[in-house]
Write a protein that holds these residues in place. Structure first.
Motif, PDB file in Angstrom:
ATOM      1  N   GLN A  85      -6.007   6.749  -8.596  1.00 46.43           N
ATOM      2  CA  GLN A  85      -5.005   7.661  -8.052  1.00 46.43           C
ATOM      3  C   GLN A  85      -3.960   6.943  -7.211  1.00 46.43           C
ATOM      4  O   GLN A  85      -2.764   7.244  -7.306  1.00 46.43           O
ATOM      5  CB  GLN A  85      -5.686   8.748  -7.207  1.00 46.43           C
ATOM      6  N   GLU A  86      -4.378   5.984  -6.401  1.00 48.53           N
ATOM      7  CA  GLU A  86      -3.483   5.365  -5.428  1.00 48.53           C
ATOM      8  C   GLU A  86      -2.733   4.151  -5.960  1.00 48.53           C
ATOM      9  O   GLU A  86      -1.691   3.787  -5.405  1.00 48.53           O
ATOM     10  CB  GLU A  86      -4.273   4.983  -4.182  1.00 48.53           C
ATOM     11  N   ILE A  87      -3.258   3.527  -7.000  1.00 50.24           N
ATOM     12  CA  ILE A  87      -2.592   2.343  -7.555  1.00 50.24           C
ATOM     13  C   ILE A  87      -2.151   2.596  -8.988  1.00 50.24           C
ATOM     14  O   ILE A  87      -0.964   2.519  -9.300  1.00 50.24           O
ATOM     15  CB  ILE A  87      -3.499   1.101  -7.477  1.00 50.24           C
ATOM     16  N   SER A 141     -12.223   5.494  -8.319  1.00 51.35           N
ATOM     17  CA  SER A 141     -11.459   6.749  -8.438  1.00 51.35           C
ATOM     18  C   SER A 141     -10.220   6.715  -7.552  1.00 51.35           C
ATOM     19  O   SER A 141      -9.138   7.153  -7.960  1.00 51.35           O
ATOM     20  CB  SER A 141     -12.317   7.942  -8.053  1.00 51.35           C
ATOM     21  N   ASP A 142     -10.375   6.175  -6.353  1.00 52.24           N
ATOM     22  CA  ASP A 142      -9.229   6.040  -5.451  1.00 52.24           C
ATOM     23  C   ASP A 142      -8.206   5.073  -6.027  1.00 52.24           C
ATOM     24  O   ASP A 142      -7.003   5.321  -5.953  1.00 52.24           O
ATOM     25  CB  ASP A 142      -9.681   5.552  -4.073  1.00 52.24           C
ATOM     26  N   THR A 143      -8.683   3.981  -6.609  1.00 50.02           N
ATOM     27  CA  THR A 143      -7.796   2.999  -7.229  1.00 50.02           C
ATOM     28  C   THR A 143      -6.977   3.643  -8.338  1.00 50.02           C
ATOM     29  O   THR A 143      -5.780   3.381  -8.467  1.00 50.02           O
ATOM     30  CB  THR A 143      -8.604   1.803  -7.779  1.00 50.02           C
ATOM     31  N   GLU A 198      -1.828  12.392 -15.078  1.00 47.97           N
ATOM     32  CA  GLU A 198      -3.204  12.073 -14.681  1.00 47.97           C
ATOM     33  C   GLU A 198      -3.653  10.777 -15.336  1.00 47.97           C
ATOM     34  O   GLU A 198      -3.225  10.437 -16.434  1.00 47.97           O
ATOM     35  CB  GLU A 198      -4.114  13.221 -15.126  1.00 47.97           C
ATOM     36  N   SER A 216     -14.901   2.739  -5.097  1.00 42.80           N
ATOM     37  CA  SER A 216     -13.504   3.119  -4.855  1.00 42.80           C
ATOM     38  C   SER A 216     -12.670   3.192  -6.124  1.00 42.80           C
ATOM     39  O   SER A 216     -11.452   3.347  -6.059  1.00 42.80           O
ATOM     40  CB  SER A 216     -12.861   2.116  -3.896  1.00 42.80           C
ATOM     41  N   GLN A 236       3.625   6.166 -12.780  1.00 42.32           N
ATOM     42  CA  GLN A 236       4.611   7.221 -12.558  1.00 42.32           C
ATOM     43  C   GLN A 236       5.953   6.691 -12.068  1.00 42.32           C
ATOM     44  O   GLN A 236       6.965   7.388 -12.189  1.00 42.32           O
ATOM     45  CB  GLN A 236       4.070   8.265 -11.585  1.00 42.32           C
ATOM     46  N   LYS A 237       6.008   5.471 -11.555  1.00 47.53           N
ATOM     47  CA  LYS A 237       7.292   4.882 -11.166  1.00 47.53           C
ATOM     48  C   LYS A 237       8.220   4.771 -12.368  1.00 47.53           C
ATOM     49  O   LYS A 237       9.424   4.935 -12.241  1.00 47.53           O
ATOM     50  CB  LYS A 237       7.081   3.486 -10.568  1.00 47.53           C
ATOM     51  N   VAL A 287       0.168   5.777  -9.488  1.00 45.57           N
ATOM     52  CA  VAL A 287       1.430   5.559  -8.772  1.00 45.57           C
ATOM     53  C   VAL A 287       2.309   4.559  -9.513  1.00 45.57           C
ATOM     54  O   VAL A 287       3.509   4.790  -9.708  1.00 45.57           O
ATOM     55  CB  VAL A 287       1.161   5.100  -7.318  1.00 45.57           C
ATOM     56  N   GLU A 288       1.727   3.443  -9.952  1.00 45.67           N
ATOM     57  CA  GLU A 288       2.501   2.427 -10.667  1.00 45.67           C
ATOM     58  C   GLU A 288       3.042   2.970 -11.989  1.00 45.67           C
ATOM     59  O   GLU A 288       4.184   2.703 -12.352  1.00 45.67           O
ATOM     60  CB  GLU A 288       1.669   1.179 -10.903  1.00 45.67           C
TER      61      GLU A 288
END
Length: 96
Positions: A53-55, A49-51, A69, A47, A61-62, A58-59
């Motif tokens: 993108q999703e964590i 790759s998912d981590t 990317e 997981s 870009q806040k 996201v953190e």
């Protein structure tokens, strides 16, 4: 920008990954792309790759929305390469 991303990783991302026995190392920030190495349990996780993108993304870009990317680089240590060579050559331990 690299210092800002490093602070976000240290303050926000690393504690999340530590809950899963993982870690992350910042390697580079260039052209709005963050390059990282996943460590600990995260390094071999399906997981990862998912981590990213999703964590991780996201953190970041806040606070740094211009980051577009996050890419993962696999770094193999010289010791691990030597151990693999020794195993392939029928030796059972790493020479130091």
């Amino acid at each position: 920008m690299k210092e800002k991303v490093a602070k976000i990783l240290n303050d926000s991302v690393k504690p999340i990954l530590a809950n899963h026995n993982g870690d992350i190392r910042l390697l580079n920030v260039d052209n709005n792309v963050v390059e990282v190495q996943m460590l600990g349990a995260c390094s071999g996780c399906a997981s990862a790759s998912d981590t990213l993108q999703e964590i991780v993304l996201v953190e970041i870009q806040k606070e740094v929305p211009e980051i577009k990317e996050v890419v993962m680089t696999t770094v193999i240590s010289d010791d691990l390469l030597d151990l693999a060579r020794n195993i392939l050559n029928g030796k059972k331990e790493l020479k130091r």
